[in-house]
Design a protein around this motif. Sequence first.
Motif, mmCIF file in Angstrom:
data_model
loop_
_atom_site.group_PDB
_atom_site.id
_atom_site.type_symbol
_atom_site.label_atom_id
_atom_site.label_comp_id
_atom_site.label_asym_id
_atom_site.label_seq_id
_atom_site.Cartn_x
_atom_site.Cartn_y
_atom_site.Cartn_z
ATOM 1 N N THR A 100 43.729 44.167 34.783
ATOM 2 C CA THR A 100 42.850 43.461 35.725
ATOM 3 C C THR A 100 41.671 42.828 34.981
ATOM 4 O OG1 THR A 100 43.439 45.014 37.478
ATOM 5 C CG2 THR A 100 41.481 43.679 37.835
ATOM 6 N N TYR A 101 41.154 43.547 33.982
ATOM 7 C CA TYR A 101 40.085 42.988 33.150
ATOM 8 C C TYR A 101 40.591 41.767 32.391
ATOM 9 C CZ TYR A 101 36.828 42.557 29.242
ATOM 10 O OH TYR A 101 35.955 42.062 28.300
ATOM 11 N N MET A 102 41.845 41.828 31.905
ATOM 12 C CA MET A 102 42.426 40.698 31.176
ATOM 13 C C MET A 102 42.560 39.466 32.076
ATOM 14 S SD MET A 102 45.371 42.782 29.055
ATOM 15 C CE MET A 102 46.041 41.352 28.181
ATOM 16 N N VAL A 103 42.918 39.693 33.339
ATOM 17 C CA VAL A 103 43.005 38.573 34.285
ATOM 18 C C VAL A 103 41.641 37.929 34.459
ATOM 19 C CG1 VAL A 103 43.553 37.872 36.645
ATOM 20 C CG2 VAL A 103 44.943 39.612 35.529
ATOM 21 N N ALA A 104 40.606 38.769 34.618
ATOM 22 C CA ALA A 104 39.243 38.257 34.799
ATOM 23 C C ALA A 104 38.802 37.413 33.610
ATOM 24 C CB ALA A 104 38.266 39.413 35.023
ATOM 25 N N LYS A 105 39.271 37.773 32.424
ATOM 26 C CA LYS A 105 38.929 37.049 31.203
ATOM 27 C C LYS A 105 39.924 35.924 30.892
ATOM 28 C CE LYS A 105 35.206 39.138 29.667
ATOM 29 N NZ LYS A 105 33.932 38.389 29.462
ATOM 30 N N LEU A 140 44.651 59.439 50.036
ATOM 31 C CA LEU A 140 45.041 59.068 48.676
ATOM 32 C C LEU A 140 43.769 58.635 47.939
ATOM 33 C CD1 LEU A 140 48.341 57.090 49.374
ATOM 34 C CD2 LEU A 140 48.119 59.378 48.406
ATOM 35 N N VAL A 141 43.008 59.633 47.527
ATOM 36 C CA VAL A 141 41.671 59.374 46.993
ATOM 37 C C VAL A 141 41.707 58.567 45.706
ATOM 38 C CG1 VAL A 141 39.522 60.434 46.221
ATOM 39 C CG2 VAL A 141 40.826 61.482 48.078
ATOM 40 N N MET A 142 42.624 58.917 44.774
ATOM 41 C CA MET A 142 42.678 58.222 43.494
ATOM 42 C C MET A 142 43.100 56.759 43.684
ATOM 43 S SD MET A 142 41.518 60.144 41.190
ATOM 44 C CE MET A 142 41.987 59.157 39.763
ATOM 45 N N GLU A 143 44.076 56.531 44.555
ATOM 46 C CA GLU A 143 44.503 55.159 44.830
ATOM 47 C C GLU A 143 43.363 54.375 45.464
ATOM 48 O OE1 GLU A 143 47.209 53.534 44.128
ATOM 49 O OE2 GLU A 143 48.309 55.176 43.211
ATOM 50 N N SER A 144 42.616 55.033 46.332
ATOM 51 C CA SER A 144 41.471 54.381 46.966
ATOM 52 C C SER A 144 40.415 54.038 45.922
ATOM 53 C CB SER A 144 40.869 55.301 48.033
ATOM 54 O OG SER A 144 39.771 54.680 48.672
ATOM 55 N N ALA A 145 40.167 54.964 44.986
ATOM 56 C CA ALA A 145 39.175 54.735 43.926
ATOM 57 C C ALA A 145 39.598 53.577 43.036
ATOM 58 C CB ALA A 145 38.996 56.003 43.097
ATOM 59 N N LEU A 146 40.901 53.482 42.729
ATOM 60 C CA LEU A 146 41.404 52.387 41.900
ATOM 61 C C LEU A 146 41.169 51.052 42.596
ATOM 62 C CD1 LEU A 146 42.925 51.362 39.406
ATOM 63 C CD2 LEU A 146 45.070 51.765 40.635
ATOM 64 N N THR A 195 50.437 53.722 34.762
ATOM 65 C CA THR A 195 50.316 52.526 35.605
ATOM 66 C C THR A 195 48.879 52.321 36.068
ATOM 67 O OG1 THR A 195 50.959 53.814 37.572
ATOM 68 C CG2 THR A 195 52.702 52.616 36.417
ATOM 69 N N THR A 196 48.164 53.424 36.294
ATOM 70 C CA THR A 196 46.767 53.317 36.744
ATOM 71 C C THR A 196 45.877 52.748 35.657
ATOM 72 O OG1 THR A 196 46.997 55.173 38.293
ATOM 73 C CG2 THR A 196 44.767 54.586 37.601
ATOM 74 N N TRP A 197 45.911 53.354 34.472
ATOM 75 C CA TRP A 197 45.057 52.882 33.378
ATOM 76 C C TRP A 197 45.506 51.513 32.871
ATOM 77 C CZ3 TRP A 197 40.618 54.924 33.365
ATOM 78 C CH2 TRP A 197 40.426 56.286 33.627
ATOM 79 N N GLY A 198 46.826 51.271 32.901
ATOM 80 C CA GLY A 198 47.319 49.951 32.526
ATOM 81 C C GLY A 198 46.806 48.886 33.468
ATOM 82 N N ALA A 199 46.745 49.209 34.760
ATOM 83 C CA ALA A 199 46.240 48.260 35.752
ATOM 84 C C ALA A 199 44.754 47.989 35.561
ATOM 85 C CB ALA A 199 46.496 48.795 37.161
ATOM 86 N N VAL A 200 44.015 49.019 35.162
ATOM 87 C CA VAL A 200 42.578 48.852 34.891
ATOM 88 C C VAL A 200 42.367 47.834 33.774
ATOM 89 C CG1 VAL A 200 40.527 49.995 33.950
ATOM 90 C CG2 VAL A 200 41.858 51.108 35.754
ATOM 91 N N LEU A 201 43.100 48.013 32.669
ATOM 92 C CA LEU A 201 42.976 47.100 31.536
ATOM 93 C C LEU A 201 43.450 45.695 31.899
ATOM 94 C CD1 LEU A 201 42.578 46.423 28.501
ATOM 95 C CD2 LEU A 201 44.952 47.191 28.146
#
Length: 227
Positions: free
Chosen positions: A160-165, A71-77, A152-158
């Motif tokens: 996760t950044y919001m959590v960090a901030k 599961l390459v994309m999941e691994s990359a995420l 869900t992938t791109w939403g998770a990317v954004l």
Amino acid sequence: MNPTQETSQSFSDVFIQGVISAAQAMSYWEVIAVALGIAYLVLAMRENSLCWYAAFGSTAIFSWLFFDVSLVMESALNVYYLAMAVYGWYVWNKKPQNSAMQNELSPKLPISTWSAKQHTLGIGSVLVLTFTSGYLLSENTTAVMPYLDSFTTWGAVLTTYMVAKKVLENWIYWFVIDAIAIYLYIDRELYLTALLMAVYVIMVIFGYTAWLKIYKTQHETNDAQPA
């Protein structure tokens, strides 16, 4: 028993059996990764920077597990999550410029909120990336539900950044993403992961409530300070 009840009972039986089968097939590493993922959420609710250690451990294990089953994309995420765990720890522990106004027990990074413009930009970016990658996946791969998966992938990317901030609304974003993820995982018969997402949906409600209370306390404290 009418057909609707039979269908409902049948789905329930399949779901429960799927969860049991998945639990029996889980490796010790997967159990540790799930436990660390839950620990991350609990610690994040408390604004405890140790949450990033839990996140780092969980995502490191999941990165390897997903790559091991191709599961390459999941691994990359999860590699992205790994980097964000380091970034989040740094931001949460960075000494603020107005450190004189902070006591030793208060978090170094206060909880903030986004303006309507920031939300519009963030959601708009996620939607553009979702339709772009969804189209590419649907045209060039055999991916299942490429648009929902991309969202869900791109939403998770954004998010996760919001959590960090420490953006308060990150919990609302996670609620939507995790709720959609439940449907995706059930469709792929990943019942245990779907159950985990259901637990996350409940936990993020408590997370939002806890951060909202802290956010209001911060503003009351700032308003009470002399100009």
